[in-house]
Motif scaffolding. Structure first.
Motif: not given
Length: 425
Positions: A357-379
């Motif tokens: 879960y922590v790795r999936a919510t760490t932006a890294g090189s994805s370029g996603f903002t926190a809101t987009e990343l939160a949406t992505a992990v829930i999705t």
């Protein structure tokens, strides 16, 4: 601008998870009572569809709502929709009105979920996040042990309508703590994802949850959901590109494998093995307790090198445990073997989930903002659950024992694939 207070935020997120556990057990326990009261025993799919559909409707819209309304406006709108939805469901006189109330509550839960997770990504460091995930997992222990009995007792005292609003105070407390901790901090701007394609997610989800056992519609819905999901997730997720995309892919495969298996485990134990509900309940509790306790122990490990191995090891354990269920179904298993196998599966998930879960919510090189990343992990996680339940239900409906064997073989393969994907995170 006032800085976020990490400890208050962490407590709020844990309180929200406790509220989610209470909500889940209250809803599942009251379902037969609600179906009888609304004369909707042949419309169970409609009664349980609203929350799921609401969540998937909210996910494509969450970043736009947060950008337009800001943190406090999003919180206020979400809480109003949540309380209003539950009130509508509690006063419903028809199944459709109940479903609409649940839909509103589900939309609110999706918006508030993205709000809370994006706040955690922005304001909690990795060490604190993994502790929050571990403690959040433990929040399911008490509701799992006492929730059904307490719900039924309260239902006898005040009726199902008042009992159904029991989770509201817990949700309010958690959300207000998160809002107090975050203040008016806003996420970084980002180009929104194409709305038309992202709305394929709720459209596909509607086909799945309302398919009423007709597997062709469920499969079409699952495929439509995947197409929409690709729009929401970072580029490279389908290819398991190293880093955040691979972690999100592993999260989705985990959802297919574990939650798919969990959704059918009672059917497997009672129909496949001829086991009584009492013994089946013991096996179910063993997995939940294994997950919760192991997550707490994982949070105490200080070595980063050791922690990095946990997702692969844990997912491999869960895959092996699920494969054992397939073998036991073929040869006729014993209660002891099944108990140990499913408990090991729960321990494996407890070992894997916090780090994944922590790795999936760490932006890294994805370029996603926190809101987009939160949406992505829930999705990713919720779509995995939806696909696992849809495909497993379709296979199981096609054939009795043979369908269960095929379903659990698929779940084991999905968990093994998740373990492979975790090596790329």
């Amino acid at each position: 601008m006032r800085r976020a207070r990490p400890l208050v935020l962490a407590v709020g997120i844990v309180a929200i998870e406790f509220a989610a556990a209470v909500t889940g057990f209250v809803a599942s326990t009251l379902l037969p009572v609600v179906a009888s009261a609304l004369e909707a025993k042949d419309e169970l799919g409609l009664l349980i569809a609203g929350t799921t559909l609401g969540l998937f409707v909210a996910l494509p819209l969450a970043s736009r709502v947060l950008d337009r309304l800001g943190p406090r406006g999003t919180l206020a709108a979400g809480m109003l929709a949540y309380v209003g939805g539950l009130a509508l469901a509690a006063t419903a006189r028809t199944a459709w009105m109940f479903a609409f109330g649940q839909l509103c509550a589900g939309i609110a839960s999706g918006l508030l979920g993205v709000f809370g997770i994006s706040a955690a990504i922005q304001h909690l460091d990795e060490r604190l996040r993994i502790r929050v995930v571990a403690v959040s997992s433990a929040m399911w222990i008490v509701p799992a042990l006492v929730g059904p009995a307490a719900t039924l007792g309260l239902e006898h005292l005040v009726g199902w309508r008042w009992t159904s609003v029991l989770p509201v105070p817990f949700v309010l407390i958690g959300r207000l703590l998160v809002a107090r901790a975050v203040g008016e901090a806003t996420p970084a701007d980002a180009a929104p994802r194409p709305l038309g394609r992202t709305l394929l997610i709720p459209l596909g989800a509607a086909c799945v949850v309302l398919s009423a056992g007709w597997w062709p519609l469920a499969i079409v819905g699952a495929g439509t959901t995947v197409v929409g999901m690709i729009t929401v997730l970072p580029e490279g997720t389908a290819r398991l590109r190293p880093g955040t995309p691979a972690a999100l892919g592993a999260m989705m495969l985990f959802g297919i494998g574990y939650f798919g298996a969990d959704s059918l485990i009672t059917v497997l134990l009672t129909d496949g093995f001829g086991m009584g509900l009492g013994r089946a309940a013991i096996i179910l509790s063993a997995a939940s307790l294994g997950w919760a306790v192991t997550s707490l122990l994982v949070a105490q490990v200080k070595s980063p090198q050791v922690k990095r191995r946990f997702p692969v090891i844990g997912l491999s354990m869960a895959a092996l445990a699920t494969a054992v269920l397939v073998v036991e179904l073929a040869v006729g298993g014993s209660f002891t073997v099944l108990l140990i196998a499913w408990a090991v599966g729960g321990i494996g998930v407890g070992l894997a989930y916090p780090g994944l879960y922590v790795r999936a919510t760490t932006a890294g090189s994805s370029g996603f903002t926190a809101t987009e990343l939160a949406t992505a992990v829930i999705t990713a996680e919720c779509t995995g659950q939806l696909l696992g339940r849809a495909i497993g239900g379709a296979l199981s409906s096609a054939s009795d024992t043979g369908g269960l064997v095929a379903s659990y073989a698929l779940f084991a393969l999905a968990l093994a694939a998740a373990a492979c994907a975790a090596t790329r995170t």
